[in-house]
Design a protein around this motif. Sequence first.
Motif, PDB file in Angstrom:
ATOM      1  N   VAL A  31     -38.999 -17.127  37.510  1.00 11.85           N
ATOM      2  CA  VAL A  31     -39.400 -16.357  38.693  1.00 11.85           C
ATOM      3  C   VAL A  31     -40.170 -17.243  39.667  1.00 11.85           C
ATOM      4  CG1 VAL A  31     -40.855 -14.432  39.482  1.00 11.85           C
ATOM      5  CG2 VAL A  31     -39.344 -14.141  37.495  1.00 11.85           C
ATOM      6  N   ALA A  35     -39.215 -18.201  43.465  1.00 11.74           N
ATOM      7  CA  ALA A  35     -40.167 -17.953  44.561  1.00 11.74           C
ATOM      8  C   ALA A  35     -40.394 -19.217  45.380  1.00 11.74           C
ATOM      9  CB  ALA A  35     -41.486 -17.433  44.003  1.00 11.74           C
ATOM     10  N   THR A  38     -37.246 -19.968  47.552  1.00  8.17           N
ATOM     11  CA  THR A  38     -36.917 -18.999  48.605  1.00  8.17           C
ATOM     12  C   THR A  38     -38.083 -18.707  49.543  1.00  8.17           C
ATOM     13  OG1 THR A  38     -37.541 -17.101  47.236  1.00  8.17           O
ATOM     14  CG2 THR A  38     -35.227 -17.834  47.135  1.00  8.17           C
ATOM     15  N   ASP A  40     -40.335 -16.561  48.845  1.00  4.94           N
ATOM     16  CA  ASP A  40     -40.750 -15.181  48.586  1.00  4.94           C
ATOM     17  C   ASP A  40     -41.855 -15.199  47.528  1.00  4.94           C
ATOM     18  OD1 ASP A  40     -41.128 -12.520  47.904  1.00  4.94           O
ATOM     19  OD2 ASP A  40     -38.999 -12.060  47.720  1.00  4.94           O
ATOM     20  N   GLN A  41     -43.083 -15.226  48.008  1.00  3.40           N
ATOM     21  CA  GLN A  41     -44.248 -15.353  47.127  1.00  3.40           C
ATOM     22  C   GLN A  41     -44.981 -14.023  46.923  1.00  3.40           C
ATOM     23  OE1 GLN A  41     -45.245 -18.259  45.604  1.00  3.40           O
ATOM     24  NE2 GLN A  41     -43.524 -19.394  46.443  1.00  3.40           N
ATOM     25  N   GLN A  42     -44.277 -12.912  47.049  1.00  2.98           N
ATOM     26  CA  GLN A  42     -44.926 -11.612  46.902  1.00  2.98           C
ATOM     27  C   GLN A  42     -45.631 -11.522  45.547  1.00  2.98           C
ATOM     28  OE1 GLN A  42     -42.377  -8.144  46.979  1.00  2.98           O
ATOM     29  NE2 GLN A  42     -44.015  -6.885  47.817  1.00  2.98           N
ATOM     30  N   HIS A  45     -44.309 -10.692  42.016  1.00  2.13           N
ATOM     31  CA  HIS A  45     -43.483 -11.691  41.342  1.00  2.13           C
ATOM     32  C   HIS A  45     -44.305 -12.854  40.793  1.00  2.13           C
ATOM     33  CE1 HIS A  45     -40.206  -9.538  43.171  1.00  2.13           C
ATOM     34  NE2 HIS A  45     -40.523  -9.937  44.389  1.00  2.13           N
ATOM     35  N   THR A  59     -45.596  -8.789  36.155  1.00  6.51           N
ATOM     36  CA  THR A  59     -44.722  -9.358  37.178  1.00  6.51           C
ATOM     37  C   THR A  59     -43.273  -8.964  36.909  1.00  6.51           C
ATOM     38  OG1 THR A  59     -44.644 -11.418  35.906  1.00  6.51           O
ATOM     39  CG2 THR A  59     -46.185 -11.349  37.761  1.00  6.51           C
ATOM     40  N   HIS A  62     -37.536 -11.120  41.207  1.00  9.40           N
ATOM     41  CA  HIS A  62     -37.001 -10.760  42.511  1.00  9.40           C
ATOM     42  C   HIS A  62     -35.625 -10.111  42.314  1.00  9.40           C
ATOM     43  CE1 HIS A  62     -39.541 -14.320  43.003  1.00  9.40           C
ATOM     44  NE2 HIS A  62     -39.725 -13.987  44.278  1.00  9.40           N
ATOM     45  N   TYR A  64     -33.180 -10.506  44.304  1.00 15.53           N
ATOM     46  CA  TYR A  64     -32.193 -11.546  44.601  1.00 15.53           C
ATOM     47  C   TYR A  64     -32.094 -12.588  43.489  1.00 15.53           C
ATOM     48  CZ  TYR A  64     -31.504  -9.623  49.253  1.00 15.53           C
ATOM     49  OH  TYR A  64     -31.193  -8.795  50.297  1.00 15.53           O
TER      50      TYR A  64
END
Length: 150
Positions: A31, A35, A38, A40-42, A45, A59, A62, A64
């Motif tokens: 994961v 992250a 991409t 995408d560090q939300q 996750h 956690t 994603h 995707y």
Amino acid sequence: MREIHGLTQLEELVGEELGVSRWHTVTQDQVLAFAASTGDQQWIHVDPVAAAAGPFGRTVAHGYLTLSMIPFLTKQVYRVVGLRMVVNYGLNKVRFPNPVPVGSQVRDRLTLLSVTESERGHQAVIGHRIEVDTPDRIACVAETVSLLVE
């Protein structure tokens, strides 16, 4: 792994389940790598402490990332022998009905939906149901479209 010999044999399987992949454990390292690649560090996750107090209790992968596992999982299920190449052409329907908690396992159940002739070869549409190791939980449903060239 199931071997399908040519387009004729593939066309005979339209409407059938092609098979099911092995279980794959989704790790926090996987994961985090997704992250990082991409952006995408939300927190749900990448932050186990914050995620423990969040809606999923830990956690989660994603959506995707789950979708991107389709090629890896598909290679375990089948291949069409005698083709010059197979190219990803696109996706039709994609949904993420349930999360994939880190540490859980997923597998892919594949059904051949159609094979049609096109200008460049044949297009195969495969239905994917990515299952989570929790009973009756589907993490992702998608239809992939591949271009098959003899």
